[in-house]
Design a protein around this motif. Sequence first.
Motif, PDB file in Angstrom:
ATOM      1  N   TYR A   6      52.966 -66.836  34.309  1.00 17.55           N
ATOM      2  CA  TYR A   6      52.705 -68.122  34.954  1.00 17.55           C
ATOM      3  C   TYR A   6      53.790 -69.100  34.530  1.00 17.55           C
ATOM      4  O   TYR A   6      54.093 -69.233  33.341  1.00 17.55           O
ATOM      5  CB  TYR A   6      51.325 -68.654  34.553  1.00 17.55           C
TER       6      TYR A   6
ATOM      7  N   TYR B 199      54.294 -72.486  36.104  1.00 25.72           N
ATOM      8  CA  TYR B 199      54.153 -73.835  36.657  1.00 25.72           C
ATOM      9  C   TYR B 199      53.514 -74.760  35.626  1.00 25.72           C
ATOM     10  O   TYR B 199      53.288 -74.388  34.490  1.00 25.72           O
ATOM     11  CB  TYR B 199      53.343 -73.791  37.959  1.00 25.72           C
ATOM     12  N   ASP B 200      53.210 -75.963  36.051  1.00 31.29           N
ATOM     13  CA  ASP B 200      52.688 -76.973  35.134  1.00 31.29           C
ATOM     14  C   ASP B 200      51.247 -76.713  34.720  1.00 31.29           C
ATOM     15  O   ASP B 200      50.461 -76.090  35.439  1.00 31.29           O
ATOM     16  CB  ASP B 200      52.782 -78.363  35.773  1.00 31.29           C
TER      17      ASP B 200
ATOM     18  N   GLY C 144      49.377 -72.839  41.682  1.00 30.78           N
ATOM     19  CA  GLY C 144      50.566 -73.668  41.549  1.00 30.78           C
ATOM     20  C   GLY C 144      50.450 -74.734  40.475  1.00 30.78           C
ATOM     21  O   GLY C 144      51.403 -75.466  40.210  1.00 30.78           O
ATOM     22  N   HIS C 145      49.293 -74.840  39.849  1.00 33.83           N
ATOM     23  CA  HIS C 145      49.077 -75.816  38.790  1.00 33.83           C
ATOM     24  C   HIS C 145      47.782 -75.448  38.083  1.00 33.83           C
ATOM     25  O   HIS C 145      46.892 -74.847  38.685  1.00 33.83           O
ATOM     26  CB  HIS C 145      48.964 -77.234  39.380  1.00 33.83           C
TER      27      HIS C 145
END
Length: 151
Positions: A113, A115-116, A76-77
């Motif tokens: 991907y 996310y951040d 998620g990151h």
Amino acid sequence: LFYSGLEEVIPTAEALGVKILVEPEPDLLMEKTDEIKPFIQDIKSPAVGINFDIGHFFCAGEDPSAAFEELFEWIGHVHIEDIAANRQHNHLIAGLGAIGFETVFSTMHRLSYAYDISLELYPYVDTPEQAGRESRDHLLPLMRAAGLGPK
């Protein structure tokens, strides 16, 4: 203790739609893919995922690109820093170490991907802007070549 602590906060995280991201860390409870993957699978909660630190997987002796692919569904990151060829856990400005970011970025792009991504350069407390700029200047062309980042 880690499991029981998560069990206490997971219902609230799920209710609020918040992600709890666990970061594998060199020489701690979980540092490698074969340690974090069964842990995340056992939790069985969409609220629990992985903060993927490219340098940490490199320090643990893994290929960050292969680890990213294997753990992708839970990431998620992403944290980025470079690490010296001796794999000692010391965050370096991107381009000053031995990580092959091109391969990791290509894998991130291929897997979509979305996310951040952030730099983690805590050793540079006296020169954070310079460290950030140097890392950005090294990484952006590699990201663009892999299909990531701003055009």
